[in-house]
Design an enzyme around this catalytic site. Structure first.
Site, PDB file in Angstrom:
ATOM      1  CE  LYS A 106      -3.968   2.083   2.424  1.00  0.00           C
ATOM      2  NZ  LYS A 106      -4.908   1.990   3.570  1.00  0.00           N
ATOM      3  CB  SER A 156      -8.395   3.837   2.558  1.00  0.00           C
ATOM      4  OG  SER A 156      -7.563   3.196   3.512  1.00  0.00           O
ATOM      5  CB  SER A 207      -8.819   0.975   5.393  1.00  0.00           C
ATOM      6  OG  SER A 207      -9.562   2.146   5.218  1.00  0.00           O
TER       7      SER A 207
HETATM    8  N1  GLN Z   1     -13.602   4.434   5.776  1.00  0.00           N
HETATM    9  C1  GLN Z   1     -13.036   4.897   7.009  1.00  0.00           C
HETATM   10  C2  GLN Z   1     -12.622   6.337   6.858  1.00  0.00           C
HETATM   11  O1  GLN Z   1     -12.802   6.861   5.798  1.00  0.00           O
HETATM   12  C3  GLN Z   1     -11.882   4.039   7.428  1.00  0.00           C
HETATM   13  C4  GLN Z   1     -10.646   4.329   6.692  1.00  0.00           C
HETATM   14  C5  GLN Z   1      -9.488   3.493   7.125  1.00  0.00           C
HETATM   15  O2  GLN Z   1      -9.639   2.484   7.809  1.00  0.00           O
HETATM   16  N2  GLN Z   1      -8.306   3.959   6.755  1.00  0.00           N
HETATM   17  O3  GLN Z   1     -12.122   6.949   7.764  1.00  0.00           O
END
Ligand code: GLN
Length: 500
Positions: free
Chosen positions: A81, A156, A180
């Site tokens: 990532k 994400s 995410s």
């Molecule tokens: N969807 C959540 C957010 O937008 C979690 C994102 C994540 O786990 N990085 O904050």
């Protein structure tokens, strides 16, 4: 030959390299070819470095030739990532503000991947600074879900989940701040784990919300996820919140899936409105399978989970507003309007206006407001109190049960574009995953079938107490084994991008 290598699990590929049936270079070439073939459709990667990957692979083959003892994943390719620093590749967190930045150092996770002999193919797409649930917040364009390219791959870490689901890599890294890893794993038909907070190092991870950010693995099956989890986790003195304890025995647990006599709790509050019927159906069937394997299933109540989403969307933006203050046009990446006539403050404002996308700005504004002196207690302070209540709900539940289960996401992968203009709808994708982040405990998502209405993957989430990560793998492996028998093979084999 190249299709054959790609079909292997990471554990099998590692063994084949160790036994000399193939080489790390062969394996890496196969995956690089696959990326060339399909990444135009999927856009899982922001950066692929074939030369650097082959170089790492040659080093593994050379070590083997010298008679060195290779680890279980040595020579196995991985997609990384783009939120982890890598000294030989750009690191952007999918933001314009970091375009062109070359980190001078490796994150601990990166360093440990290299030490384990994993071959980093490139860096994967993501929501900008890991804020989002669909990868549509990337400054460099969205990623497609290999099950249906008109749909989101989750977020994400959507580049990572899509890369593994499209067989562009057998393994990938992700980070989970509110879901995410588990959410993209669920909607792409993969296994994804959020380790116990502090169980995997945040050093060199571009910070979003430091009290929540947790690196973890993506894989096509439970054992591969456990092998990767073990390879990069464990105590790191460079991360002040790293736990100084051994890595829970996740690999051992993944090899011995078993739920006989295990007490499994179903959270009453994770049901009802907002869930797709086919998701609930597959979840219920999976729970019945666990029961048939000897688990005792009980219902538990965690009343504070209802407020988890609201608390998260105060805590995460608050922490991000502070963490992202470092992007000041002086230290990293982009600098706009520095023509000799403007002050440092003006250049900073122009750079941040141009460099951050709309979701990141929304959160910085929200977080700055929530932390401002007049509102601190009302917003940030109460969100922190809710966090304590959620932790107490988990503690109370774990007095009666060994693990908790729920659907990982309320719906299957939604169409690209459907929620981009509706932040609330986007935030709801993490309804079930956020409590584990707020409390810091271990959680894993494992595929539990395809929803009848759209034929798309559904994930089952398993949550366990802090440092009981192995329990999530034990349950995940038991379910995976039983479902594999029922389906006559892996679920992922039914994806249009599967190499079967
Ligand atoms: N969807 C959540 C957010 O937008 C979690 C994102 C994540 O786990 N990085 O904050």
């Amino acid at each position: 030959m190249s299709g054959e290598l790609i079909r292997l699990t990471a554990a099998e590929l590692g063994a084949a390299i160790r036994d000399g049936e193939t080489s790390a270079v062969e394996a890496t070439r196969s995956y690089l070819d696959r990326i060339t073939e399909v990444d135009g459709d999927i856009h899982a990667f922001l950066h692929v470095d074939a030369e650097a990957a082959l170089e790492q692979a040659r080093a593994v083959d050379a070590r083997r030739a010298e008679g060195a003892e290779l680890g279980p994943l040595a020579g196995v390719p991985i997609a990384h990532k783009d939120v982890f620093t890598t000294r030989d590749m750009p690191t952007t967190a999918a933001s314009r503000i970091l375009e062109g930045w070359r980190p001078p150092y490796d994150a601990t996770v990166t360093e440990r991947l290299r030490a384990a002999g994993l071959v980093i193919l490139g860096k994967t797409n993501m929501d900008e600074f890991a804020m989002g649930s669909s990868t549509e917040n990337s400054a460099f364009g969205p990623t497609a879900n290999p099950w249906d390219v008109s749909r989101i791959p989750g977020g994400s870490s959507g580049g990572s989940s899509a890369a593994v689901a499209a067989f562009e890599a057998p393994l990938a890294t992700g980070t989970d701040t509110g879901g995410s890893i588990r959410q993209p794993a669920a909607v792409c038909g993969l296994v994804g784990a959020k380790p116990t907070y502090g169980g995997s190092s945040r050093y060199g991870l571009i910070a979003f919300a430091s009290s929540l950010d947790t690196p973890g693995p993506f894989a096509r099956n439970v054992l591969d996820a456990a092998l990767l989890h073990e390879a990069f986790s464990g105590h790191d003195p460079r991360d002040s919140t790293s736990i100084d304890a051994p890595v829970p025995p996740v690999v051992e647990a993944a090899r011995h899936g078993d739920v006989d006599g295990l007490r499994i709790g179903i959270v009453r509050e994770f049901a009802g409105e907002g869930y797709q019927p086919g998701v609930l159906q597959r979840f219920t069937e999976a729970v019945e399978v666990l029961e048939s394997l000897g688990a005792k299933v009980v219902e538990v109540s965690c009343p504070s989970f209802r407020t988890a989403l609201a608390a998260y969307y105060l805590i995460a933006p608050s922490e991000c507003s502070s963490n992202l203050a470092r992007f000041d046009a002086m230290r990293y990446g982009l600098r706009s309007g520095d023509d000799g006539t403007r002050s440092a403050e003006e250049v900073m404002a122009l750079t941040r206006a141009e460099g951050f996308g709309p979701e990141v700005k929304r959160r910085i504004i929200l977080g700055t407001y929530a932390l401002s002196s007049g509102y601190y207690d009302a917003y940030y302070g109460s969100a922190q109190s809710v966090r304590t209540l959620i932790k107490r709900d988990f503690d109370a539940a774990f007095e009666h049960v060994d693990v908790l289960v729920s659907p990982t996401t309320p719906t299957t992968a939604f169409p690209l574009g459907e929620r981009v203009d509706d932040p609330m709808a986007m935030y709801l994708a993490d309804l079930c995953t956020i409590p584990a982040n707020l409390a810091g405990n271990a959680a894993l998502s494992v595929p539990c079938g395809l929803a009848p209405e759209d034929g798309l993957p559904v994930g089952l989430q398993i949550m366990a107490p802090v440092l009981a990560d192995d329990r999530t793998y034990r349950v995940g492996a038991a379910l995976e084994g039983a479902l594999r028998d029922r389906w006559g093979g892996d679920l992922l084999a039914r994806s249009p991008y599967a190499v079967a």
